[in-house]
Each structure stands twice: as structure tokens, then as C-alpha cells.
Write a protein that holds these residues in place. Structure first.
Motif, short mmCIF file in Angstrom:
data_model
loop_
_atom_site.label_atom_id
_atom_site.label_comp_id
_atom_site.label_asym_id
_atom_site.label_seq_id
_atom_site.Cartn_x
_atom_site.Cartn_y
_atom_site.Cartn_z
N TYR A 135 0.84 -1.21 0.00
CA TYR A 135 0.00 0.00 0.00
C TYR A 135 0.88 1.25 0.00
CZ TYR A 135 -4.49 -2.37 0.99
OH TYR A 135 -5.64 -3.12 0.91
N ARG A 136 1.94 1.23 0.80
CA ARG A 136 2.82 2.40 0.87
C ARG A 136 3.47 2.67 -0.49
NH1 ARG A 136 6.74 3.00 5.91
NH2 ARG A 136 6.88 5.04 4.89
N GLY A 165 1.23 4.47 -2.75
CA GLY A 165 0.73 5.74 -2.26
C GLY A 165 -0.58 5.67 -1.51
N ARG A 166 -0.97 4.50 -1.06
CA ARG A 166 -2.23 4.35 -0.32
C ARG A 166 -1.91 4.30 1.19
NH1 ARG A 166 -4.98 -0.46 -3.86
NH2 ARG A 166 -6.46 -0.48 -2.11
N ASP A 167 -1.43 5.45 1.69
CA ASP A 167 -0.91 5.51 3.05
C ASP A 167 -1.98 5.25 4.11
OD1 ASP A 167 1.58 5.96 2.06
OD2 ASP A 167 1.63 8.11 2.54
N ASP A 168 -3.17 5.77 3.90
CA ASP A 168 -4.23 5.57 4.90
C ASP A 168 -4.54 4.08 5.06
OD1 ASP A 168 -4.36 8.26 5.36
OD2 ASP A 168 -6.10 8.60 4.05
N ALA A 227 -2.41 1.69 4.40
CA ALA A 227 -1.23 1.10 5.04
C ALA A 227 -1.32 1.26 6.56
CB ALA A 227 0.04 1.76 4.51
N LEU A 247 5.85 5.68 9.34
CA LEU A 247 4.82 6.24 8.46
C LEU A 247 4.18 7.47 9.11
CD1 LEU A 247 3.23 6.09 5.86
CD2 LEU A 247 1.80 4.32 6.87
N GLN A 270 6.60 10.31 8.80
CA GLN A 270 6.60 10.84 7.43
C GLN A 270 5.41 11.77 7.19
OE1 GLN A 270 6.92 7.80 4.31
NE2 GLN A 270 5.48 8.99 3.08
N LYS A 271 4.30 11.47 7.82
CA LYS A 271 3.09 12.27 7.64
C LYS A 271 2.99 13.39 8.67
CE LYS A 271 -0.60 10.17 6.05
NZ LYS A 271 -0.53 10.48 4.61
#
Length: 286
Positions: free
Chosen positions: A239-240, A243-246, A248, A272, A275-276
């Protein structure tokens, strides 16, 4: 595994026709035990295994010794009986195959392989003997030889799911990624619930760098095996990468909900969050 007595059947006939007489006695016992064979197996069972009745008698005694029918298993006694059987009936493929089983239990792997090869010389389509060679070759990590044996076995049993799965795995190990993808794809199309094939397909997608396909395969695998923590961690990482961080984050949190002290999940989720710029969450993870 405990042996249970099913019953007794008596069939009478001419001695020269002993094989069919035995079949008439065996059929109702198998049915009573819930083991009635299908048409193909019944046809193979009806084949005369040995011309010499004494050889068949020795074979039966060896079977009893090998599997411990009425006593503890005795592979040494089984090997003795099966060697005698093979001496009397050298074309008796099943005797050579079971002698290989006895030898393997006695730790005589070279002798076991020789007997399996002999069984295949006598009966080239003896699938159990071929399967035994495949298993021993695989254990010895004989990559190309194992692949050739598996492909030979598939020609005799094209619908064998375990062979097809192993074929896909060996193709992947040989770096024949596209061939592995085709083989596993066919198996998954026929058996979508085969988690083992899907795990191998995950490796194929990772080898090809097909991250979107990897995500889809891991999602399907987790539908079948929701408790697979490693697959869930792999899915979060995938997922990361797309780009599907949420998603992940949710996936890592799902791991921590079941294993609160899982070190990898804590670290990856903390990284993660960092990073956010969610520093409070990141600090809590570390």
C-alpha cells in the motif's frame, strides 16, 4: 493412526482366478469403511499385480509390517519381505515402490531412490513412485532435476493440484517468472481458494515489480487467511509503495490490534506517522 477392524468377507473361486476372488471380497469391505474407489481406481485395483501367489502373500505380509497392522510398524521386516517379493516378481512395481518407503524409514535414502527408479522402469506411469522421487529430489534441493521430474509427473496426472503448485514454485525458483505466473494463474483460476498458490503468486508479482497486482493478490490471500500476519505486513508495505498511506496505516493497526508488541508493525507504523508529520503518534509507536 489407529487401525480399526471393518469386518470380514469370504469369496470363493478358482485359485487361478485369485485376483478377482480377492476383489469380490475387498469391494464390500471398502464400501463399508466409506472408502469405495472411483471407476479409475477400481480399474487399477482389478489389475493382476503379481502372477506368483506366494509373491503376493509376501507382499501382503510386508504391507502389514510396514504399516503396523496388528503390531508396531517394522520397516526392517517389511524391507526383508519386499526384497523377497521383488526377487520372485521383479516386474512388481508396487513392491519396489514400497521397498523404497521401507528403506527411507530405515534411513537408506540412496537405496530408496534406486527402488523408486526401478519401479518406474517397470511401470513408467507409476505416479506414487514418481511422486516419491519428486519429494526426495526436492528435499535434496536438486532444482533442475526436480523440475524435470515434476513436469514428467504432470504428464501422467495433469489435474494434480499439489504437483501444479510445486511446478509453479520450481519455475519461480528457476527465475522463469513468466512461466511461473502462467502456471499459478491457471491453478488459481481453477481453485481460487488455494492459499498456497496465491502465496506463490505474491512472490511472482514481487519478482516482476507488479505492485498493483501484488496488492490485489495480497488482499485476496488475506480474505482466505485473515490471520496471516506476514501477509498483512506485506500488504501494508505494498500500500505504501502505491501511495495508499491511509490503508497502510489501517493495515499496520490491524496487526497491532492482535499483536500489540509486534516490533516490525510498531516501527513501520511509527515511520509512516513520522513521514506524515503526526509526531505524537510516531512517538507513541517508538
Amino acid at each position: 493412526q489407529q487401525v480399526q477392524r471393518v469386518g470380514e468377507e469370504i469369496a470363493v473361486g478358482e485359485f487361478a482366478d485369485y485376483s478377482r476372488v480377492m476383489d469380490r471380497a475387498l469391494a464390500p469391505l471398502l464400501a463399508r469403511a466409506g472408502l469405495a474407489p472411483g471407476a479409475e481406481v477400481a480399474t487399477r485395483m482389478a489389475r493382476v499385480a503379481a502372477k506368483d501367489f506366494y509373491a503376493l502373500t509376501l507382499f501382503g505380509r510386508a504391507l502389514a509390517a510396514l504399516h503396523g497392522l496388528g503390531d508396531r510398524p517394522d520397516p526392517a521386516a517389511a524391507a526383508l519381505g519386499l526384497r523377497r517379493t521383488g526377487f520372485i516378481e521383479p516386474q512388481f512395481a508396487e513392491a519396489h515402490r514400497l521397498l523404497a518407503v521401507a528403506y527411507e524409514r530405515l534411513g537408506k535414502r540412496s537405496a530408496a531412490r534406486a527402488q523408486l527408479s526401478w519401479a518406474l522402469e517397470v511401470k513408467p506411469d507409476c505416479t506414487p513412485a514418481l511422486g516419491g522421487l519428486v519429494r526426495m529430489s526436492r528435499a535434496a534441493r536438486e532444482g533442475d532435476d526436480t523440475l524435470a521430474l515434476v513436469e514428467r509427473a504432470i504428464r501422467t496426472r495433469p489435474d494434480d493440484v499439489d504437483l501444479r503448485r510445486l511446478h509453479g514454485e520450481l519455475l519461480w525458483e528457476a527465475n522463469l517468472i513468466d512461466a511461473a505466473s502462467r502456471e499459478l494463474g491457471r491453478l488459481i483460476a481453477a481453485r481460487p481458494e488455494d492459499a498456497g498458490a496465491r502465496r506463490l503468486m505474491v512472490l511472482v508479482h514481487a519478482s516482476k515489480g507488479s505492485t498493483e497486482d501484488l496488492v490485489r493478490e495480497l488482499e485476496k490471500l488475506l480474505q482466505l487467511e485473515p490471520g496471516d500476519v506476514l501477509a498483512r505486513l506485506d500488504l501494508a508495505a505494498a500500500y505504501r509503495r502505491v501511495g495508499r498511506d491511509d490503508e497502510a496505516i489501517a493495515t499496520y493497526e490491524a496487526v497491532l490490534a492482535k499483536q500489540p508488541n509486534h516490533v516490525q508493525a510498531l516501527k513501520f507504523l511509527g515511520d509512516l506517522y513520522k513521514q506524515k508529520q503526526r509526531m505524537d503518534k510516531a512517538i507513541a509507536m517508538h
